[in-house]
Motif scaffolding. Structure first.
Motif, PDB file in Angstrom:
ATOM      1  N   GLY A 168      39.501  41.112  41.821  1.00 17.64           N
ATOM      2  CA  GLY A 168      38.546  42.117  41.382  1.00 17.64           C
ATOM      3  C   GLY A 168      38.913  42.762  40.066  1.00 17.64           C
ATOM      4  O   GLY A 168      38.545  43.910  39.793  1.00 17.64           O
ATOM      5  N   LEU A 169      39.628  42.046  39.198  1.00 15.05           N
ATOM      6  CA  LEU A 169      40.057  42.628  37.931  1.00 15.05           C
ATOM      7  C   LEU A 169      38.923  42.659  36.916  1.00 15.05           C
ATOM      8  O   LEU A 169      38.013  41.836  36.941  1.00 15.05           O
ATOM      9  CB  LEU A 169      41.217  41.819  37.331  1.00 15.05           C
ATOM     10  N   ARG A 170      38.979  43.638  36.032  1.00 17.44           N
ATOM     11  CA  ARG A 170      38.159  43.607  34.824  1.00 17.44           C
ATOM     12  C   ARG A 170      38.758  42.531  33.922  1.00 17.44           C
ATOM     13  O   ARG A 170      39.964  42.270  33.963  1.00 17.44           O
ATOM     14  CB  ARG A 170      38.187  44.952  34.109  1.00 17.44           C
ATOM     15  N   ILE A 171      37.939  41.947  33.048  1.00 16.91           N
ATOM     16  CA  ILE A 171      38.458  40.881  32.187  1.00 16.91           C
ATOM     17  C   ILE A 171      39.559  41.419  31.277  1.00 16.91           C
ATOM     18  O   ILE A 171      40.554  40.736  31.013  1.00 16.91           O
ATOM     19  CB  ILE A 171      37.311  40.212  31.382  1.00 16.91           C
ATOM     20  N   SER A 172      39.427  42.675  30.818  1.00 16.88           N
ATOM     21  CA  SER A 172      40.466  43.256  29.967  1.00 16.88           C
ATOM     22  C   SER A 172      41.779  43.397  30.726  1.00 16.88           C
ATOM     23  O   SER A 172      42.861  43.225  30.154  1.00 16.88           O
ATOM     24  CB  SER A 172      40.014  44.629  29.455  1.00 16.88           C
ATOM     25  N   GLU A 173      41.701  43.691  32.026  1.00 13.18           N
ATOM     26  CA  GLU A 173      42.906  43.826  32.847  1.00 13.18           C
ATOM     27  C   GLU A 173      43.583  42.478  33.042  1.00 13.18           C
ATOM     28  O   GLU A 173      44.814  42.365  32.968  1.00 13.18           O
ATOM     29  CB  GLU A 173      42.553  44.445  34.192  1.00 13.18           C
ATOM     30  N   ALA A 174      42.781  41.443  33.286  1.00 13.69           N
ATOM     31  CA  ALA A 174      43.347  40.103  33.479  1.00 13.69           C
ATOM     32  C   ALA A 174      44.042  39.620  32.210  1.00 13.69           C
ATOM     33  O   ALA A 174      45.141  39.062  32.259  1.00 13.69           O
ATOM     34  CB  ALA A 174      42.253  39.120  33.890  1.00 13.69           C
ATOM     35  N   LEU A 231      39.370  48.305  43.228  1.00 15.18           N
ATOM     36  CA  LEU A 231      38.633  48.172  41.967  1.00 15.18           C
ATOM     37  C   LEU A 231      39.152  49.122  40.890  1.00 15.18           C
ATOM     38  O   LEU A 231      38.883  48.931  39.703  1.00 15.18           O
ATOM     39  CB  LEU A 231      37.142  48.442  42.192  1.00 15.18           C
ATOM     40  N   GLY A 232      39.857  50.183  41.309  1.00 15.97           N
ATOM     41  CA  GLY A 232      40.335  51.160  40.336  1.00 15.97           C
ATOM     42  C   GLY A 232      39.266  52.119  39.891  1.00 15.97           C
ATOM     43  O   GLY A 232      39.319  52.654  38.784  1.00 15.97           O
ATOM     44  N   HIS A 233      38.248  52.368  40.746  1.00 14.81           N
ATOM     45  CA  HIS A 233      37.209  53.337  40.424  1.00 14.81           C
ATOM     46  C   HIS A 233      37.745  54.750  40.613  1.00 14.81           C
ATOM     47  O   HIS A 233      38.395  55.054  41.617  1.00 14.81           O
ATOM     48  CB  HIS A 233      35.984  53.146  41.335  1.00 14.81           C
ATOM     49  N   ALA A 234      37.447  55.628  39.656  1.00 16.15           N
ATOM     50  CA  ALA A 234      37.893  57.015  39.775  1.00 16.15           C
ATOM     51  C   ALA A 234      37.093  57.763  40.828  1.00 16.15           C
ATOM     52  O   ALA A 234      37.594  58.672  41.484  1.00 16.15           O
ATOM     53  CB  ALA A 234      37.768  57.716  38.417  1.00 16.15           C
TER      54      ALA A 234
END
Length: 309
Positions: free
Chosen positions: A156-162, A274-277
């Protein structure tokens, strides 16, 4: 804009990037929105605006700017983001004792309709992350693309995180990955065996030295891999696999959340993964899941045609 406002704008942008640690794309968008606002003010005030001019703006001035942008074709979402950038600058000036941000905050942001994410089906997602053999070019590049796409769907990573991952960051012993997301917040994400295997295969085949303090994924010439390369790979996937235009790298992250929810995952856990705040950001997936359930009902139930008026 006048030199004094230009200097303060640069200091504000530096604060967004280094202290608040906003993503480069967000900082770029805010800079563009404020630049457009200052261009408008130059016409509106009959001269380049300085700090004192911005400090004296009233709600009517902001409404005039939004009205001009709307006439130019800007939608509610674009206008809302533009207003957020302007408010951020004014809040910065207010903290410096140079302005009052009340005028901008008194203005209500344009309403935007809620749009649901468009995840892939489970079968489509599996086809995407398993399509390496169909679209193989150089074996190491095919392995790289497969590893990135597997991280998006499997974790479930964002592309920037990957693309920011470094070698060795996947903890094989704990079968987990510590991810640094938006705002510098970190989270722990479980890593499936298939994901670990895809990354290990890429590391084995990659022809470049992968230093532990540098990003893991590389472009064809050994430089840091750019998101556009993966986005183009997804375009190829859409063509080869007959996927809809909504099948993007980010759709794999949406698919991760939707499929977890459909499998019985609770929203709080999915929010953490997901890392949602905010939980409200994650709750959009309940709407996606309900929509899917109704589609299944309409297709499969003998009396589907009569269940709704």
């Amino acid at each position: 804009m006048a030199p004094d406002l230009s200097r303060k704008r640069e200091a504000w942008l530096a604060t967004l990037a280094h202290e608040r640690r906003l993503s480069p794309k967000t900082v770029e968008a805010y800079e563009r929105d404020v630049r457009q606002f200052c261009t408008f003010l130059t016409r509106h005030l009959a001269g380049p605006p300085g700090v004192a001019d911005v400090a004296e703006l009233r709600p009517a001035d902001f409404r005039a700017f939004l009205a001009e942008r709307r006439r130019g074709g800007a939608g509610a979402r674009t206008l809302g983001r533009g207003l957020a950038g302007i408010r951020s600058l004014l809040k910065y000036l207010e903290r410096e004792g140079l302005a009052n941000a009340a005028g901008a905050h008194a203005l209500r942001a344009p309403r935007t309709g809620k749009s649901l994410p468009r995840p892939l089906s489970a079968r489509q997602a599996v086809d995407v992350v398993g399509a390496r053999a169909q679209l193989a070019e150089e074996p190491w590049i095919a392995a790289r693309n497969a590893a990135v796409l597997t991280l998006l769907y499997g974790c479930g990573l964002r592309i920037s995180e990957a693309l920011a991952l470094k070698p060795g960051e996947i903890d094989a012993a704990r079968q987990s990955l510590r991810v640094t997301g938006k705002g510098g917040k970190t989270r722990l994400v479980p890593v499936l065996p298939a994901t670990r295997e895809a990354v290990a295969e890429y590391e084995r085949l990659c022809p470049f030295h992968l230093a532990s303090n540098e990003p893991l994924f590389r472009g064809a010439r050994g430089k840091v891999l750019q998101p556009a390369i993966i986005q183009r790979e997804m375009q190829r996937m859409r063509s080869a696999l007959g996927l809809p235009e909504t099948a993007t790298p980010h759709a794999l992250r949406h698919s991760f959340a939707t499929h977890l929810l459909a499998g019985g995952g609770d929203l709080r856990t999915i929010q953490e993964l997901l890392g949602h705040a905010s939980l409200s950001t994650t709750q959009v997936y309940t709407g996606v899941d309900t929509t899917r359930l109704l589609e299944i009902y309409d297709t499969a139930h003998p009396r589907a045609g009569t269940h709704r008026s």
